[in-house]
Design an enzyme around this catalytic site. Structure first.
Site, PDB file in Angstrom:
ATOM      1  N   HIS A 126       0.805  -1.223   0.000  1.00  0.00           N
ATOM      2  CA  HIS A 126       0.000   0.000   0.000  1.00  0.00           C
ATOM      3  C   HIS A 126       0.840   1.276   0.000  1.00  0.00           C
ATOM      4  O   HIS A 126       0.363   2.332   0.416  1.00  0.00           O
ATOM      5  CB  HIS A 126      -0.972  -0.019   1.190  1.00  0.00           C
ATOM      6  CG  HIS A 126      -1.990  -1.124   1.112  1.00  0.00           C
ATOM      7  ND1 HIS A 126      -2.716  -1.575   2.197  1.00  0.00           N
ATOM      8  CD2 HIS A 126      -2.399  -1.875   0.051  1.00  0.00           C
ATOM      9  CE1 HIS A 126      -3.532  -2.556   1.803  1.00  0.00           C
ATOM     10  NE2 HIS A 126      -3.346  -2.764   0.520  1.00  0.00           N
ATOM     11  N   CYS A 134       4.122  12.734  -7.885  1.00  0.00           N
ATOM     12  CA  CYS A 134       3.549  13.807  -8.705  1.00  0.00           C
ATOM     13  C   CYS A 134       2.377  13.270  -9.528  1.00  0.00           C
ATOM     14  O   CYS A 134       2.467  12.206 -10.132  1.00  0.00           O
ATOM     15  CB  CYS A 134       4.617  14.382  -9.629  1.00  0.00           C
ATOM     16  SG  CYS A 134       3.965  15.638 -10.753  1.00  0.00           S
ATOM     17  N   CYS A 157       8.387  19.217 -12.151  1.00  0.00           N
ATOM     18  CA  CYS A 157       7.524  19.813 -13.189  1.00  0.00           C
ATOM     19  C   CYS A 157       6.529  20.825 -12.643  1.00  0.00           C
ATOM     20  O   CYS A 157       5.759  21.404 -13.413  1.00  0.00           O
ATOM     21  CB  CYS A 157       6.789  18.708 -13.948  1.00  0.00           C
ATOM     22  SG  CYS A 157       5.398  18.017 -13.023  1.00  0.00           S
TER      23      CYS A 157
HETATM   24  C1  BJW Z   1      -3.254  -6.529  16.604  1.00  0.00           C
HETATM   25  C2  BJW Z   1      -2.714  -5.826  17.665  1.00  0.00           C
HETATM   26  C3  BJW Z   1      -1.485  -6.279  18.199  1.00  0.00           C
HETATM   27  C4  BJW Z   1      -4.557  -4.892  17.110  1.00  0.00           C
HETATM   28  N1  BJW Z   1      -0.888  -7.338  17.646  1.00  0.00           N
HETATM   29  N2  BJW Z   1      -2.655  -7.566  16.086  1.00  0.00           N
HETATM   30  C5  BJW Z   1     -14.842  -6.755  -2.719  1.00  0.00           C
HETATM   31  C6  BJW Z   1     -13.932  -7.762  -3.006  1.00  0.00           C
HETATM   32  C7  BJW Z   1     -12.601  -7.476  -3.261  1.00  0.00           C
HETATM   33  C8  BJW Z   1     -12.162  -6.176  -3.239  1.00  0.00           C
HETATM   34  C9  BJW Z   1     -13.062  -5.190  -2.957  1.00  0.00           C
HETATM   35  C10 BJW Z   1     -14.387  -5.473  -2.720  1.00  0.00           C
HETATM   36  N3  BJW Z   1     -15.023  -4.294  -2.493  1.00  0.00           N
HETATM   37  C11 BJW Z   1     -14.130  -3.301  -2.561  1.00  0.00           C
HETATM   38  C12 BJW Z   1     -12.947  -3.837  -2.854  1.00  0.00           C
HETATM   39  C13 BJW Z   1     -11.708  -3.122  -3.026  1.00  0.00           C
HETATM   40  C14 BJW Z   1     -11.032  -2.681  -1.759  1.00  0.00           C
HETATM   41  C15 BJW Z   1     -11.334  -3.592  -0.576  1.00  0.00           C
HETATM   42  O1  BJW Z   1     -10.704  -4.575  -0.336  1.00  0.00           O
HETATM   43  N4  BJW Z   1     -12.314  -3.224   0.238  1.00  0.00           N
HETATM   44  C16 BJW Z   1     -12.708  -4.059   1.378  1.00  0.00           C
HETATM   45  C17 BJW Z   1     -12.866  -3.182   2.606  1.00  0.00           C
HETATM   46  C18 BJW Z   1     -13.925  -4.814   0.994  1.00  0.00           C
HETATM   47  N5  BJW Z   1      -9.621  -2.748  -2.102  1.00  0.00           N
HETATM   48  C19 BJW Z   1      -9.035  -1.787  -2.782  1.00  0.00           C
HETATM   49  O2  BJW Z   1      -9.601  -0.755  -3.119  1.00  0.00           O
HETATM   50  C20 BJW Z   1      -7.602  -2.053  -3.163  1.00  0.00           C
HETATM   51  N6  BJW Z   1      -7.429  -1.866  -4.542  1.00  0.00           N
HETATM   52  C21 BJW Z   1      -7.993  -2.697  -5.427  1.00  0.00           C
HETATM   53  O3  BJW Z   1      -8.674  -3.645  -5.099  1.00  0.00           O
HETATM   54  O4  BJW Z   1      -7.707  -2.354  -6.732  1.00  0.00           O
HETATM   55  C22 BJW Z   1      -8.519  -2.929  -7.733  1.00  0.00           C
HETATM   56  C23 BJW Z   1      -9.760  -2.073  -7.829  1.00  0.00           C
HETATM   57  C24 BJW Z   1      -9.639  -0.795  -8.307  1.00  0.00           C
HETATM   58  C25 BJW Z   1     -10.790  -0.006  -8.412  1.00  0.00           C
HETATM   59  C26 BJW Z   1     -12.015  -0.502  -7.974  1.00  0.00           C
HETATM   60  C27 BJW Z   1     -12.095  -1.797  -7.443  1.00  0.00           C
HETATM   61  C28 BJW Z   1     -10.945  -2.585  -7.377  1.00  0.00           C
HETATM   62  C29 BJW Z   1      -6.702  -1.038  -2.483  1.00  0.00           C
HETATM   63  C30 BJW Z   1      -6.739  -1.177  -1.000  1.00  0.00           C
HETATM   64  C31 BJW Z   1      -5.919  -0.067  -0.393  1.00  0.00           C
HETATM   65  C32 BJW Z   1      -6.106  -0.056   1.113  1.00  0.00           C
HETATM   66  N7  BJW Z   1      -5.627   1.178   1.594  1.00  0.00           N
HETATM   67  C33 BJW Z   1      -5.630   1.391   3.023  1.00  0.00           C
HETATM   68  C34 BJW Z   1      -5.321   2.867   3.288  1.00  0.00           C
HETATM   69  C35 BJW Z   1      -3.836   3.174   2.996  1.00  0.00           C
HETATM   70  C36 BJW Z   1      -3.544   4.603   3.183  1.00  0.00           C
HETATM   71  C37 BJW Z   1      -3.789   5.051   4.600  1.00  0.00           C
HETATM   72  O5  BJW Z   1      -3.145   4.543   5.517  1.00  0.00           O
HETATM   73  O6  BJW Z   1      -4.626   5.927   4.807  1.00  0.00           O
HETATM   74  O7  BJW Z   1      -4.677   0.534   3.639  1.00  0.00           O
HETATM   75  S1  BJW Z   1      -7.160   0.927   3.821  1.00  0.00           S
HETATM   76  C38 BJW Z   1      -6.422   0.344   5.280  1.00  0.00           C
HETATM   77  O8  BJW Z   1      -6.774  -1.057   5.406  1.00  0.00           O
HETATM   78  C39 BJW Z   1      -4.903   0.415   5.047  1.00  0.00           C
HETATM   79  C40 BJW Z   1      -4.473  -0.936   5.533  1.00  0.00           C
HETATM   80  O9  BJW Z   1      -3.246  -1.290   4.940  1.00  0.00           O
HETATM   81  C41 BJW Z   1      -5.613  -1.825   5.134  1.00  0.00           C
HETATM   82  C42 BJW Z   1      -5.671  -3.102   5.907  1.00  0.00           C
HETATM   83  O10 BJW Z   1      -5.891  -2.853   7.260  1.00  0.00           O
HETATM   84  P1  BJW Z   1      -5.146  -3.741   8.332  1.00  0.00           P
HETATM   85  O11 BJW Z   1      -3.710  -3.584   8.199  1.00  0.00           O
HETATM   86  O12 BJW Z   1      -5.706  -5.104   8.284  1.00  0.00           O
HETATM   87  O13 BJW Z   1      -5.542  -2.992   9.674  1.00  0.00           O
HETATM   88  P2  BJW Z   1      -6.909  -3.037  10.503  1.00  0.00           P
HETATM   89  O14 BJW Z   1      -6.946  -1.807  11.315  1.00  0.00           O
HETATM   90  O15 BJW Z   1      -8.062  -3.333   9.639  1.00  0.00           O
HETATM   91  O16 BJW Z   1      -6.741  -4.291  11.449  1.00  0.00           O
HETATM   92  C43 BJW Z   1      -5.827  -4.268  12.513  1.00  0.00           C
HETATM   93  C44 BJW Z   1      -5.800  -5.633  13.127  1.00  0.00           C
HETATM   94  O17 BJW Z   1      -4.758  -5.664  14.069  1.00  0.00           O
HETATM   95  C45 BJW Z   1      -7.088  -6.009  13.863  1.00  0.00           C
HETATM   96  O18 BJW Z   1      -7.492  -7.293  13.416  1.00  0.00           O
HETATM   97  C46 BJW Z   1      -6.666  -6.056  15.321  1.00  0.00           C
HETATM   98  O19 BJW Z   1      -7.331  -7.060  16.055  1.00  0.00           O
HETATM   99  C47 BJW Z   1      -5.200  -6.363  15.200  1.00  0.00           C
HETATM  100  N8  BJW Z   1      -4.356  -5.917  16.324  1.00  0.00           N
HETATM  101  N9  BJW Z   1      -3.483  -4.812  18.045  1.00  0.00           N
HETATM  102  C48 BJW Z   1      -1.430  -7.988  16.665  1.00  0.00           C
HETATM  103  N10 BJW Z   1      -0.834  -5.666  19.303  1.00  0.00           N
HETATM  104 ZN    ZN Z   2       6.096  16.263 -11.663  1.00  0.00          ZN
END
Ligand code: BJW
Ligand code: ZN
Length: 247
Positions: A126, A134, A157
């Site tokens: 990500h 840019c 640019c």
């Molecule tokens: C502990 C702890 C401790 C606590 N020890 N653990 C249906 C099917 C498939 C895909 C999709 C769909 N509908 C929509 C989509 C697309 C979408 C998606 O998946 N959405 C779902 C929500 C359904 N995906 C996308 O858009 C991706 N792109 C894509 O699919 O491209 C193709 C496409 C293009 C156009 C249209 C459609 C498709 C891109 C995803 C990008 C995600 N970006 C983010 C933001 C990044 C920037 C920012 O930081 O602001 O990335 S979202 C956010 O979630 C961030 C994270 O990397 C990501 C995952 O979260 P993560 O890391 O799992 O964190 P949490 O907070 O959710 O969980 C924390 C966990 O830690 C918990 O379980 C706790 O219990 C645990 N924990 N303390 C160990 N001490």
């Molecule tokens: Zn540029």
């Protein structure tokens, strides 16, 4: 599917881990939680900033609608991150890169804490909050030396710049997921650490590893949609559980 509710590493897992030739690790926000980085979800809550759910402020649509608001959100988070340090989970993963014949660390995190702990070759699905990109010429800009400020426009640019992170509705950087999927399909042991496993395509990686015959282990205080397909689930904090693999 045995669920291990206490912080111990089973003999079976210890054996798998110590004899593995290829280890694959997927991390999420939970791996940085003990460093003080807020997670997006977990504990039944979803992150909100100035009244906007993060799924709105961290979205492709928001970059088009209100780029200054997106920058304000990421500037705020860089300020917060600047003071934070890797925790024992990051440290353990950094040590493991030289322990196995093949070791792959894939992260959804944009905080750069794996690199800060000494991990090399991290596959960042990500992007990285310490880089800008840019909108016109795609040039990347390192934001680390910027003393909390950032260049207002592209140095090359003069075009508008945006955080070099992957927001909802955006494609992942070309080739990164494919590389991660290839390595997932070849591992013996797959650890899934601190991710809610609901964001795709990242959440598909453990499924790919499992389908290819890997031993899949989840480390997370909470259960996730992935838990049922794991060979073992260790319900604990990453910083407490990962160092136990070394004892
Ligand atoms: C502990 C702890 C401790 C606590 N020890 N653990 C249906 C099917 C498939 C895909 C999709 C769909 N509908 C929509 C989509 C697309 C979408 C998606 O998946 N959405 C779902 C929500 C359904 N995906 C996308 O858009 C991706 N792109 C894509 O699919 O491209 C193709 C496409 C293009 C156009 C249209 C459609 C498709 C891109 C995803 C990008 C995600 N970006 C983010 C933001 C990044 C920037 C920012 O930081 O602001 O990335 S979202 C956010 O979630 C961030 C994270 O990397 C990501 C995952 O979260 P993560 O890391 O799992 O964190 P949490 O907070 O959710 O969980 C924390 C966990 O830690 C918990 O379980 C706790 O219990 C645990 N924990 N303390 C160990 N001490
Ligand atoms: Zn540029």
């Amino acid at each position: 599917m045995p669920i291990e509710a206490c912080h111990t590493i089973s003999e079976r897992l210890r054996q798998r881990f110590s004899t593995a030739r290829s280890v694959f690790v997927l991390t999420g926000a939970g791996v940085s939680a003990e460093s003080g980085v807020p997670t997006f979800r977990g504990g039944g809550k979803e992150g909100v900033w100035k009244g906007l759910p993060f799924s709105v402020i961290s979205s492709a649509a928001m970059v088009e609608r209100d780029l200054p608001a997106v920058w304000e959100w990421f500037d705020y988070r860089r300020d917060l991150l600047e003071k934070l340090k890797p925790n024992p989970a990051h440290d353990a993963l950094a040590r493991w890169q030289s322990r196995f014949e093949n070791f792959t660390l894939v992260t959804q995190n944009i905080d750069g804490l794996h690199e800060a702990a000494g991990s090399n070759d991290v596959l960042e699905l990500h992007g990285n909050i310490w880089r800008a990109r840019c909108l016109e010429c795609e040039k990347r800009e390192d934001l680390r030396g910027c003393d909390n400020a950032r260049p207002p426009v592209c140095q090359e640019c003069g075009g508008a710049i945006r955080p070099d992170v992957v927001l909802f509705g955006e494609m992942l950087p070309p080739g990164v997921f494919e590389e991660a999927a290839e390595r997932a399909s070849q591992c013996d042991v797959c650890l899934v650490v601190g991710t809610s496993a609901i964001v795709y395509p990242a959440a598909a990686l453990p499924e790919i590893a499992r389908a290819a015959g890997a031993f899949v282990v989840e480390i997370n205080p909470e259960l996730t949609p992935l838990s049922a397909m794991c060979d073992e689930v260790i319900q604990g904090k990453a910083g407490e559980v990962l160092p136990l693999f070394e004892i």
